[in-house]
Design a protein around this motif. Structure first.
Motif, PDB file in Angstrom:
ATOM      1  N   GLU A 174       0.817  -1.223   0.000  1.00 34.99           N
ATOM      2  CA  GLU A 174       0.000   0.000   0.000  1.00 34.99           C
ATOM      3  C   GLU A 174       0.846   1.266   0.000  1.00 34.99           C
ATOM      4  OE1 GLU A 174      -2.358  -0.417   3.480  1.00 34.99           O
ATOM      5  OE2 GLU A 174      -3.639  -1.990   2.628  1.00 34.99           O
TER       6      GLU A 174
ATOM      7  N   ASP B 164      -6.064  -3.219 -11.909  1.00 39.08           N
ATOM      8  CA  ASP B 164      -7.030  -2.459 -11.116  1.00 39.08           C
ATOM      9  C   ASP B 164      -6.342  -1.705  -9.981  1.00 39.08           C
ATOM     10  OD1 ASP B 164      -9.019  -3.464 -12.735  1.00 39.08           O
ATOM     11  OD2 ASP B 164      -9.533  -5.102 -11.360  1.00 39.08           O
TER      12      ASP B 164
ATOM     13  N   GLU C 248      -6.380   2.501  -9.651  1.00 36.50           N
ATOM     14  CA  GLU C 248      -6.814   3.191  -8.439  1.00 36.50           C
ATOM     15  C   GLU C 248      -5.684   4.044  -7.858  1.00 36.50           C
ATOM     16  OE1 GLU C 248      -8.760   4.798  -5.413  1.00 36.50           O
ATOM     17  OE2 GLU C 248      -9.660   3.680  -7.084  1.00 36.50           O
TER      18      GLU C 248
ATOM     19  N   ARG D  46      -5.466   7.281  -9.771  1.00 34.10           N
ATOM     20  CA  ARG D  46      -6.509   8.230  -9.369  1.00 34.10           C
ATOM     21  C   ARG D  46      -6.172   8.866  -8.018  1.00 34.10           C
ATOM     22  NH1 ARG D  46      -9.832   4.207 -11.832  1.00 34.10           N
ATOM     23  NH2 ARG D  46     -10.092   3.113  -9.841  1.00 34.10           N
ATOM     24  N   ALA D  47      -5.644   8.067  -7.099  1.00 38.22           N
ATOM     25  CA  ALA D  47      -5.350   8.573  -5.755  1.00 38.22           C
ATOM     26  C   ALA D  47      -4.132   9.488  -5.734  1.00 38.22           C
ATOM     27  CB  ALA D  47      -5.133   7.404  -4.798  1.00 38.22           C
TER      28      ALA D  47
END
Length: 333
Positions: A124, A207, A211, A214-215
């Motif tokens: 992450e 995917d 994401e 976008r973040a």
């Protein structure tokens, strides 16, 4: 200060590589530092073990000239020194004037000195990824490196961490070389990591990248170079295709329908079969006249750095030269 002392101090400064804007008369490794990350999981305090790093200052470096920065991350059962020797990174750094940052993994963090790319927090952008990102930022500040030419490169678990840096820190890292590596988020534990290494990811890692893009709030391209051996018995070659698919998504390209390793038609597809035992296939994907991703698949290559120093484990002396390809990647960032 007397005139004699000033003269002595000036001579000392001139002999120390890179200090006070003086040209470095010779390349050298300088004393690095250590980083740890503090935080919480729920209400429980979290303190990750400190990680140290080495930093190479190339021959002729001067503080006033922004230099490219390579973060070179060793694999399992390797030290930073062994990886530097195997890749001959000092020779490349001196030739192109690049600073080289080399993080060190601790045995207390992983008994095989693997980077924990499969750890959920690291995938992450926290954990070990955050620690190495902090090292990169410190090197950028301390040595006034060129922020537009920051590349993370590694082999095996080090490639896994380099890939995470590109996905989670696209404004910091502008290019990634993943040699025998695995996509960000392809596994969520040590147990699932073994399955992914053998068979490739079961979920669509594109995917995750879409994401992350976008973040991040940035449209900066993160260029990818993947080198993978067709005979790699540790990390299946299927992971290489999944990794390219992930980075095309990271760069705003819609992945084609199909399986988790399905790729769009390349803009360039070339096969060099001059040596039938060492045939090399190169596929590239471009946008607006610049390369986004390059996939280099090498027949006859196992889990080893291509073109490396074969006197060390996890290195194969035969071409192609992955270190030379790293220089090409730097030139495109």
């Amino acid at each position: 200060m007397t005139t004699e002392l000033r003269s002595l101090w000036s001579r000392i400064k001139a002999r120390v590589a890179g200090w006070f804007g003086q040209p470095a008369p010779f390349g050298r490794w300088v004393k690095g530092g250590a980083f740890s990350i503090h935080g919480f999981i729920g209400t429980q305090p979290l303190v990750l073990p400190r990680r140290r790093f080495r930093l190479y200052v190339p021959r002729g470096w001067a503080r006033g000239t922004p230099a490219p920065l390579v973060t070179l991350i060793h694999g399992c059962q390797q030290t930073a020194e062994e990886f530097a020797q195997g890749t001959r990174i000092e020779t490349l750094a001196d030739r192109i004037g690049a600073l080289v940052l080399m993080p060190r993994q601790k045995r207390t963090a992983n008994p095989f000195r693997c980077w924990n790319w499969f750890d959920g927090r690291t995938a992450e952008g926290k954990g070990e990824a955050a620690i190495v990102a902090a090292m990169v930022r410190k090197a950028l500040r301390r040595y006034h490196a060129d922020p537009a030419r920051v590349v993370a490169a590694g082999i095996s678990s080090g490639a896994g961490l380099a890939v995470i840096l590109g996905v989670r820190f696209p404004g910091l890292v502008r290019g990634v070389l993943a040699h025998s590596g695995i996509a960000c988020g392809a596994a969520a534990s040590a147990l699932t990591a073994l399955a992914v290494m053998k068979r490739g990811p079961e979920t669509d890692v594109a995917d995750i990248a879409a994401e992350a893009r976008r973040a991040s709030g940035t449209d900066a391209a993160v260029r990818l170079l993947v080198v993978h051996g067709a005979d790699d018995a540790i990390v299946a070659a299927r992971n290489a295709a999944a990794l390219v698919r992930q980075y095309l998504a990271l760069n705003g390209e819609d992945p084609p329908a199909g399986g988790v390793t399905t790729l769009p038609p390349p803009d360039r597809d070339q096969r060099d079969a001059g040596d039938p035992l060492r045939a090399v296939r190169v596929r590239e994907w471009w946008r607006d006249g610049r390369m986004l991703a390059r996939l280099v698949e090498v027949d006859g290559l196992g889990h080893a750095w291509s073109g490396g120093d074969a006197s060390l484990a996890y290195n194969d002396a035969a071409p192609p030269d992955a270190t030379a390809m790293l220089a090409e990647l730097l030139a495109t960032t």
